[in-house]
Scaffold this active site. Sequence first.
Site, short mmCIF file in Angstrom:
data_model
loop_
_atom_site.label_atom_id
_atom_site.label_comp_id
_atom_site.label_asym_id
_atom_site.label_seq_id
_atom_site.Cartn_x
_atom_site.Cartn_y
_atom_site.Cartn_z
N ASN A 129 0.35 -0.76 0.04
CA ASN A 129 0.23 0.17 0.36
C ASN A 129 1.14 1.42 -0.23
O ASN A 129 2.30 1.65 0.60
CB ASN A 129 -0.69 -0.10 1.27
N ARG A 179 4.90 18.97 0.78
CA ARG A 179 5.35 19.39 0.47
C ARG A 179 4.98 20.21 -0.98
O ARG A 179 5.76 20.95 -1.24
CB ARG A 179 6.95 19.26 0.48
N HIS A 184 -5.22 3.26 -1.61
CA HIS A 184 -6.61 3.35 -1.01
C HIS A 184 -6.89 5.21 -1.23
O HIS A 184 -6.59 6.34 -0.44
CB HIS A 184 -6.18 3.31 0.05
N HIS A 229 -4.22 11.76 0.54
CA HIS A 229 -2.91 11.47 0.29
C HIS A 229 -3.42 10.39 -1.61
O HIS A 229 -2.61 11.00 -1.73
CB HIS A 229 -2.57 9.76 0.98
N GLU A 258 -8.73 -0.03 -3.39
CA GLU A 258 -9.79 -0.01 -1.98
C GLU A 258 -10.40 1.26 -1.53
O GLU A 258 -9.64 2.11 -1.57
CB GLU A 258 -8.87 -0.46 -0.33
N HIS A 269 -3.99 -4.25 7.57
CA HIS A 269 -3.84 -3.54 8.80
C HIS A 269 -2.55 -3.99 9.87
O HIS A 269 -3.15 -4.80 10.78
CB HIS A 269 -5.54 -2.95 8.93
N GLY A 315 0.83 -1.26 4.45
CA GLY A 315 1.09 0.29 3.86
C GLY A 315 2.18 0.79 4.77
O GLY A 315 3.57 0.99 4.62
N HIS A 316 1.66 1.59 6.43
CA HIS A 316 2.14 2.04 6.85
C HIS A 316 3.22 0.87 7.79
O HIS A 316 4.47 2.05 7.55
CB HIS A 316 0.98 2.09 8.17
#
Length: 238
Positions: free
Chosen positions: A7, A18, A43, A50, A70, A190, A213-214
Amino acid sequence: MTRLSVNVNKIATLRNARGGNVPDLVQCVRDIESFGAQGITVHPRPDERHIRYQDARDLKMVVTTEFNIEGNPIKSFMDLVLEVKPQQVTLVPDAVDAITSNAGWDTLTNKDFLTEVISVFKREGIRTSIFVDPVPEMIDGAAAVGTDRIELYTEDFATEYAKGNFDAVRPYAQCALLAQELGLGVNAGHDLSLDNISYFAQQVPHLKEVSIGHALICESLYHGLETVIGQYLKRLAE
């Protein structure tokens, strides 16, 4: 082997902080695929804080693995998916102002709505997956609405695993078995990370894909994207 879909929302977040085009999302995706990732997930949210809708259009032209979009199936999201036609769409019931996804679908209460939405995407040849909590009734409901796959929402597992409660994986394993019996593919995502991914993948049968992702981007700040992607692939193969 369970496939890894990366992700890239957090890369877009950094770019947007920025303005301009640094980091270049398209080039990052090309690099992520070259490092071995087997899919790319985005997503987009209505405020485009984002991933922007245009990013999904741009990435469709460069992603060579599996492209997964998603989000909550509001009209603008559905229009985007039908325009881009990714290999997979994952339906997530997140509120407009949600910081991140925080619950799965109630597939019983939302049966008619989900059935209609899924039928629209399947008519266009787009594989559908729906975000669900590891609750057997929700898996039964998912099968009833005609989805191809489910994505198990893994935050509770990750939280409990970090406390040493390894039994927290059991509902996920049980729901994965049920999904398989009902003819559904199983994805998960998640808060999965390098710390917990091996155990989760070993304990949950029939796991086709994880979307990360994170944690992956945070880990990459220390170790580098190529190294971290390689470590995920190694753990998923164990």
